[in-house]
Design a protein around this motif. Structure first.
Motif, PDB file in Angstrom:
ATOM      1  N   SER A  62      -5.922   2.979  -1.164  1.00 45.18           N
ATOM      2  CA  SER A  62      -5.246   2.093  -2.125  1.00 45.18           C
ATOM      3  C   SER A  62      -5.561   0.630  -1.893  1.00 45.18           C
ATOM      4  O   SER A  62      -4.887  -0.243  -2.443  1.00 45.18           O
ATOM      5  CB  SER A  62      -3.731   2.307  -2.040  1.00 45.18           C
ATOM      6  N   SER A  63      -6.576   0.336  -1.079  1.00 44.80           N
ATOM      7  CA  SER A  63      -6.880  -1.048  -0.729  1.00 44.80           C
ATOM      8  C   SER A  63      -7.229  -1.886  -1.960  1.00 44.80           C
ATOM      9  O   SER A  63      -6.691  -2.985  -2.160  1.00 44.80           O
ATOM     10  CB  SER A  63      -8.035  -1.091   0.276  1.00 44.80           C
ATOM     11  N   LEU A  65      -6.497  -1.357  -5.089  1.00 42.46           N
ATOM     12  CA  LEU A  65      -5.333  -1.487  -5.965  1.00 42.46           C
ATOM     13  C   LEU A  65      -4.348  -2.519  -5.417  1.00 42.46           C
ATOM     14  O   LEU A  65      -3.821  -3.349  -6.175  1.00 42.46           O
ATOM     15  CB  LEU A  65      -4.639  -0.125  -6.117  1.00 42.46           C
ATOM     16  N   ARG A  66      -4.127  -2.517  -4.115  1.00 43.04           N
ATOM     17  CA  ARG A  66      -3.192  -3.470  -3.520  1.00 43.04           C
ATOM     18  C   ARG A  66      -3.694  -4.902  -3.684  1.00 43.04           C
ATOM     19  O   ARG A  66      -2.920  -5.820  -3.977  1.00 43.04           O
ATOM     20  CB  ARG A  66      -2.973  -3.137  -2.045  1.00 43.04           C
TER      21      ARG A  66
END
Length: 355
Positions: A62-63, A65-66
């Motif tokens: 999820s890097s 997206l974060r």
């Protein structure tokens, strides 16, 4: 296809160690025997393994997206955040947090002045960079605009130390902490870019700690403040004359009842200093003339009454409005004067008077 026996045993031992660690037992294994792991090495190893697994399975996927969400939220925020703090001596005091800064600047500008007339009084980010932590509690500018006072915490202990500063003409200030002699222990000349001297600003070892609230009186020549006792309760109100040693400060009120705490405020017309003592179910207020505080004796407005809170506000010269609220269970009458009930257990009213 069955797993190799060594792999199965290794996983079962690891599972057993996890169970024992979850039960608060730090264990290790050597030579086929369990042993007490007093230093917690196995426990730390398991935590490290769990953290790595969470990072690999949850955080890494999820890097992107974060980072996208963070950029989107940052774009929705204003470049700088400004908050109004008060007005005194022809100056407007406020805090301003620049873009990509965690801590605010404490600033002032002439009333009705433009942004280019801003004077930066305190840079909390620079203080935090020098000391590891910085926070301001109470803050007040003097009525003559020459000084300002604030409480400062550089340790995160919330044991606020009192700082009285002389405003400099170039927008900085010369400041000192009240200790061995009035404005003493100069902690540097604050400029927009930082401290004039290299390294973190030095702080005197002997400073006045445990200050809670503060208010200027006598046109900026004296400062009233509340001091905490050994249990952290604001229990004493004192008056400090600028240029004197804090041991010479005059005791105005001492609250001996442990359920009560003191706080200071001035009426909106600037005529009175109110020393309020509040508990969970009652309050009482003492008044001191704000322009002639030194040498005056605080006058009690009304003695404490269980279930009644009140405060005092100025309406006109020598005229006050007393607003009270009753918290008695089942009561419907107002707390004096022309108020009238506001429902069961909550009445209110106001009276005019002169002091």
């Amino acid at each position: 296809m069955s797993r190799p026996r060594s792999t199965t045993l290794r996983r079962s031992r690891l599972a057993g160690a996890k169970v024992m660690a979850a039960c608060g037992q730090h264990v290790g294994r050597r030579g086929g025997h369990d042993f007490a792991d007093s230093a917690g090495f196995v426990h730390k190893l398991l935590l490290r393994e769990e953290n790595e697994r969470v990072r690999r399975l949850l955080l890494e996927p999820s890097s992107d997206l974060r980072h996208a969400l963070r950029a989107e939220m940052a774009g929705a925020l204003p470049e700088s955040d400004e908050g109004h703090s008060g007005e005194a001596g022809g100056w407007e005091y406020y805090s301003r947090t620049p873009a990509r800064r965690d801590l605010p600047l404490i600033c002032r500008r002439p009333m009705g002045g433009a942004s280019f007339q801003e004077q930066v009084l305190l840079d909390l980010s620079a203080l935090a960079d020098s000391h590891g932590y910085a926070a301001v509690g109470a803050f007040a500018g003097s009525p003559d605009g020459r000084r300002f006072a604030y409480t400062l915490d550089l340790e995160g202990s919330e044991e606020w130390r009192l700082v009285i500063a002389e405003a400099a003409s170039d927008g900085g200030h010369d400041s000192g902490l009240v200790g061995s002699s009035g404005l003493i222990g100069s902690i540097g000349r604050w400029l927009v870019g930082g401290w004039q001297s290299s390294g973190p600003p030095p702080l005197p070892a002997s400073t006045l700690r445990g200050v809670d609230s503060l208010e200027w009186v006598d046109g900026g020549e004296a400062l009233a403040y509340t001091a905490r006792d050994g249990r952290g309760r604001p229990a004493r109100a004192l008056l400090h004359t600028i240029g004197s040693h804090h041991t010479e400060d005059v005791l105005l009120v001492e609250e001996e009842e442990e359920s009560c705490s003191l706080c200071l405020s001035t009426t909106k017309d600037g005529a009175w200093l109110a020393i309020s003592s509040h508990s969970r179910d009652s309050s009482e207020v003492r008044l001191l003339p704000a322009t002639e505080a030194r040498g005056a004796t605080p006058r009690l407005v009304a003695p404490r009454e269980a279930g009644v809170h009140y405060f005092v506000e100025g309406l006109a010269p020598n005229c006050l409005l007393l607003i009270s609220r009753s918290a008695r269970a089942g009561g419907g009458s107002g707390g004096g004067g022309s108020g009238g009930g506001r429902g069961a257990g909550d009445g209110g009213g106001s009276v005019g008077g002169s002091v």
